[in-house]
Design a protein around this motif. Structure first.
Motif, PDB file in Angstrom:
ATOM      1  N   ASP A   1       0.823  -1.208   0.000  1.00  0.00           N
ATOM      2  CA  ASP A   1       0.000   0.000   0.000  1.00  0.00           C
ATOM      3  C   ASP A   1       0.858   1.259   0.000  1.00  0.00           C
ATOM      4  O   ASP A   1       0.555   2.231  -0.710  1.00  0.00           O
ATOM      5  CB  ASP A   1      -0.926   0.015   1.230  1.00  0.00           C
ATOM      6  CG  ASP A   1      -2.198  -0.791   0.993  1.00  0.00           C
ATOM      7  OD1 ASP A   1      -2.434  -1.216  -0.150  1.00  0.00           O
ATOM      8  OD2 ASP A   1      -2.953  -0.985   1.967  1.00  0.00           O
TER       9      ASP A   1
ATOM     10  N   SER B   1      -7.294   6.268  -4.295  1.00  0.00           N
ATOM     11  CA  SER B   1      -8.636   5.918  -3.830  1.00  0.00           C
ATOM     12  C   SER B   1      -8.644   4.563  -3.148  1.00  0.00           C
ATOM     13  O   SER B   1      -9.268   4.383  -2.089  1.00  0.00           O
ATOM     14  CB  SER B   1      -9.619   5.924  -5.009  1.00  0.00           C
ATOM     15  OG  SER B   1      -9.697   7.208  -5.594  1.00  0.00           O
ATOM     16  N   LYS B   2      -7.918   3.617  -3.708  1.00  0.00           N
ATOM     17  CA  LYS B   2      -7.860   2.270  -3.125  1.00  0.00           C
ATOM     18  C   LYS B   2      -7.224   2.301  -1.740  1.00  0.00           C
ATOM     19  O   LYS B   2      -7.753   1.697  -0.784  1.00  0.00           O
ATOM     20  CB  LYS B   2      -7.065   1.342  -4.044  1.00  0.00           C
ATOM     21  CG  LYS B   2      -6.922  -0.083  -3.521  1.00  0.00           C
ATOM     22  CD  LYS B   2      -6.003  -0.902  -4.417  1.00  0.00           C
ATOM     23  CE  LYS B   2      -4.556  -0.462  -4.286  1.00  0.00           C
ATOM     24  NZ  LYS B   2      -3.614  -1.356  -5.010  1.00  0.00           N
TER      25      LYS B   2
ATOM     26  N   LEU C   1      -6.834   4.903   0.349  1.00  0.00           N
ATOM     27  CA  LEU C   1      -7.600   5.691   1.312  1.00  0.00           C
ATOM     28  C   LEU C   1      -8.840   4.954   1.795  1.00  0.00           C
ATOM     29  O   LEU C   1      -9.283   5.159   2.931  1.00  0.00           O
ATOM     30  CB  LEU C   1      -7.989   7.038   0.699  1.00  0.00           C
ATOM     31  CG  LEU C   1      -6.865   8.074   0.673  1.00  0.00           C
ATOM     32  CD1 LEU C   1      -7.210   9.221  -0.263  1.00  0.00           C
ATOM     33  CD2 LEU C   1      -6.591   8.591   2.078  1.00  0.00           C
ATOM     34  N   ASP C   2      -9.384   4.094   0.973  1.00  0.00           N
ATOM     35  CA  ASP C   2     -10.576   3.336   1.379  1.00  0.00           C
ATOM     36  C   ASP C   2     -10.310   2.441   2.580  1.00  0.00           C
ATOM     37  O   ASP C   2     -11.234   2.117   3.331  1.00  0.00           O
ATOM     38  CB  ASP C   2     -11.087   2.482   0.208  1.00  0.00           C
ATOM     39  CG  ASP C   2     -11.867   3.310  -0.800  1.00  0.00           C
ATOM     40  OD1 ASP C   2     -12.249   4.453  -0.447  1.00  0.00           O
ATOM     41  OD2 ASP C   2     -12.077   2.827  -1.924  1.00  0.00           O
ATOM     42  N   ARG C   3      -9.052   2.027   2.773  1.00  0.00           N
ATOM     43  CA  ARG C   3      -8.778   1.101   3.866  1.00  0.00           C
ATOM     44  C   ARG C   3      -7.673   1.580   4.816  1.00  0.00           C
ATOM     45  O   ARG C   3      -7.204   0.823   5.652  1.00  0.00           O
ATOM     46  CB  ARG C   3      -8.397  -0.273   3.310  1.00  0.00           C
ATOM     47  CG  ARG C   3      -7.220  -0.297   2.339  1.00  0.00           C
ATOM     48  CD  ARG C   3      -6.879  -1.739   1.991  1.00  0.00           C
ATOM     49  NE  ARG C   3      -5.735  -1.852   1.108  1.00  0.00           N
ATOM     50  CZ  ARG C   3      -5.819  -2.031  -0.201  1.00  0.00           C
ATOM     51  NH1 ARG C   3      -7.007  -2.105  -0.788  1.00  0.00           N
ATOM     52  NH2 ARG C   3      -4.732  -2.151  -0.947  1.00  0.00           N
ATOM     53  N   TYR C   4      -7.288   2.861   4.702  1.00  0.00           N
ATOM     54  CA  TYR C   4      -6.202   3.365   5.547  1.00  0.00           C
ATOM     55  C   TYR C   4      -6.720   3.636   6.953  1.00  0.00           C
ATOM     56  O   TYR C   4      -7.854   4.076   7.154  1.00  0.00           O
ATOM     57  CB  TYR C   4      -5.607   4.636   4.949  1.00  0.00           C
ATOM     58  CG  TYR C   4      -4.167   4.851   5.340  1.00  0.00           C
ATOM     59  CD1 TYR C   4      -3.145   4.192   4.665  1.00  0.00           C
ATOM     60  CD2 TYR C   4      -3.820   5.691   6.388  1.00  0.00           C
ATOM     61  CE1 TYR C   4      -1.822   4.375   5.008  1.00  0.00           C
ATOM     62  CE2 TYR C   4      -2.500   5.889   6.743  1.00  0.00           C
ATOM     63  CZ  TYR C   4      -1.504   5.219   6.052  1.00  0.00           C
ATOM     64  OH  TYR C   4      -0.191   5.394   6.401  1.00  0.00           O
TER      65      TYR C   4
ATOM     66  N   ARG D   1     -12.154  17.455   2.863  1.00  0.00           N
ATOM     67  CA  ARG D   1     -11.854  16.398   3.840  1.00  0.00           C
ATOM     68  C   ARG D   1     -10.456  16.584   4.419  1.00  0.00           C
ATOM     69  O   ARG D   1     -10.237  16.386   5.617  1.00  0.00           O
ATOM     70  CB  ARG D   1     -11.969  15.020   3.167  1.00  0.00           C
ATOM     71  CG  ARG D   1     -13.389  14.597   2.825  1.00  0.00           C
ATOM     72  CD  ARG D   1     -13.388  13.363   1.931  1.00  0.00           C
ATOM     73  NE  ARG D   1     -12.729  12.232   2.574  1.00  0.00           N
ATOM     74  CZ  ARG D   1     -12.268  11.172   1.906  1.00  0.00           C
ATOM     75  NH1 ARG D   1     -12.370  11.137   0.577  1.00  0.00           N
ATOM     76  NH2 ARG D   1     -11.705  10.174   2.558  1.00  0.00           N
TER      77      ARG D   1
END
Length: 444
Positions: free
Chosen positions: A331, A355-356, A358-361, A395
């Motif tokens: 990541d 985007s990928k 940040l979706d799971r950070y 954000r």
């Protein structure tokens, strides 16, 4: 009993007025903010005193605020010279600066230079001299491997704290730890193996301390910490750790207008680590080299270095990576890929990666999330998607406005500059209006 007149705190309206008369270098129609004045004063220090280490005289927006509120009246000679230079004032008096312990001649225009400077809060963070020189061969009490383990645990706790706190919150405890560790090494006796272990931990502690100082905006302190750590790592024979310290300094140079030095130092870090370094360490070194090339606008070399980073990580083996590389992952490599793509104005390659991730950070890592959102906002702006860019930027600002991080401040300026070309888009216009209101509150 009434207070002495010189003990009464009154606002320094002259200094505040001088600042507000100057325009902001990045915000059209706005006055110079306290942050911008602090940055300009720090640059002036370097210009006015070439060859001197002026780290202890560097300031930030909080210090400017104290000066304007009258909480400080007589800064050091170097700081006064920098303020006069930036604000184009011929005397200290024109900026409302005087020594409360001096005679009234200071207040009537005499520019006194022989004074007792106010104590600087960062002056003792990292003393000068050889901090790794043993006092004597048999100095102090004898320590063993348990001490090394205890120090290693403290160093790692500081790393974990840096995951969730910004540099401005951690700089003092970090440097206290580093000073204590070097003093402990110098003033105790130990076997060669224990001494090597202590040096390695000092090197690791210097790396995270330098990183914290850099995030807090104290670049000279960071550079000194990195160089101290590299010396400790080399004395201990740990080439991988020395390379990490060189790479950290290379990353700082690349981000602060010293791109060519950043490239050269990142290459030197790779050479120092060698081909036998753990996979995570080599991947990190290649990523830093890629970023330095991107900042130097060397796109092909940057892309090749990214590829080398991914190739290196494929050879990762359990238990081989040093503890300080705990955060190096696929990541994180994807994030650097996206940052390089954004820097090189290739947003369509950057957007899916950011985007990928940040979706799971981990949301508790607010500074890192805010930084990644800044890259997402810029990538959307470069892809001509102003509504999405404004959403990501909003954000970012919500997460980062209270974080004492120079990196966040720098990225916020970049984001706002990118958004300015979308002033006719309602979402972008509302975002910029909010930022102007925030800056106005800071300026006041």
């Amino acid at each position: 009993m009434p207070r002495r007149p010189d003990a009464v705190i009154t606002p320094n309206t002259r200094l505040r007025g001088a600042r507000r008369r100057l325009p902001s270098p990045v915000r059209t129609g706005q006055c110079l903010s306290r942050t911008e004045l602090a940055d300009a004063a720090n640059r002036a220090l370097d210009c006015l005193y070439p060859g001197r280490d002026l780290t202890v005289h560097y300031v930030d927006f909080r210090w400017i605020g104290k000066l304007e509120r009258g909480e400080h009246r007589w800064p050091s000679e170097e700081r006064r010279a920098a303020l006069r230079h930036v604000l184009d004032a011929p005397t200290d008096t024109e900026l409302g600066l005087y020594s409360p312990r001096r005679t009234d001649s200071t207040l009537t225009g005499a520019n006194e230079h022989h004074h007792q400077a106010l104590p600087d809060p960062l002056a003792e963070l990292l003393p000068t001299g050889d901090l790794l020189q043993l006092v004597t061969a048999t100095a102090g009490r004898r320590v063993g491997h348990t001490t090394v383990s205890d120090l290693a645990a403290r160093v790692h706790r500081l790393r974990l704290a840096d995951d969730i706190l910004a540099g401005g919150d951690l700089i003092r405890p970090a440097f206290r730890e580093l000073r204590a560790a070097t003093k402990f090494y110098r003033e105790t006796s130990h076997t060669e193996a224990v001494g090597r272990g202590l040096l390695i931990q000092i090197g690791e502690l210097a790396q995270i301390t330098g990183w914290i100082a850099s995030d807090a905006g104290h670049l000279h302190l960071a550079e000194r910490a990195y160089n101290l750590g590299a010396s400790a790592a080399r004395q201990a024979g740990d080439a991988t750790l020395a390379a990490n310290l060189l790479g950290s300094l290379a990353y700082q140079h690349a981000n602060t207008g010293r791109e060519r030095e950043g490239v050269e130092l990142a290459r030197a870090a790779l050479d120092e680590a060698g081909h036998d370094a753990p996979a995570e360490a080599r991947a990190l070194s290649f990523d830093r080299l890629a970023w330095a090339h991107a900042r130097a606008d060397e796109s092909q070399r940057a892309m090749r270095a990214l590829g080398e980073a991914h190739e290196s990580l494929l050879h990762s083996r359990d238990g081989e990576a040093p503890l300080w590389a705990y955060w190096v992952s696929q990541d994180e490599l994807d994030v650097m890929d996206a940052r390089v793509f954004t820097e090189l104005r290739r947003p369509l390659r950057a957007l899916p990666l950011l985007s990928k991730v940040l979706d799971r950070y981990d949301a508790t890592h607010a500074r890192e999330v805010a930084l990644y959102l800044s890259w997402l906002a810029v990538a959307y702006a470069d892809a001509n998607e102003p509504e999405a860019a404004a959403s990501a930027a909003a954000r970012m600002f919500d997460l980062s406005d209270e974080l004492p991080s120079a990196r966040i401040s720098q990225r916020a300026s970049v984001v706002v500059q990118r958004m300015m070309r979308f002033g006719d888009v309602p979402e972008a216009r509302a975002l910029l209006a909010d930022r102007r209101a925030d800056w106005q509150r800071e300026s006041d």
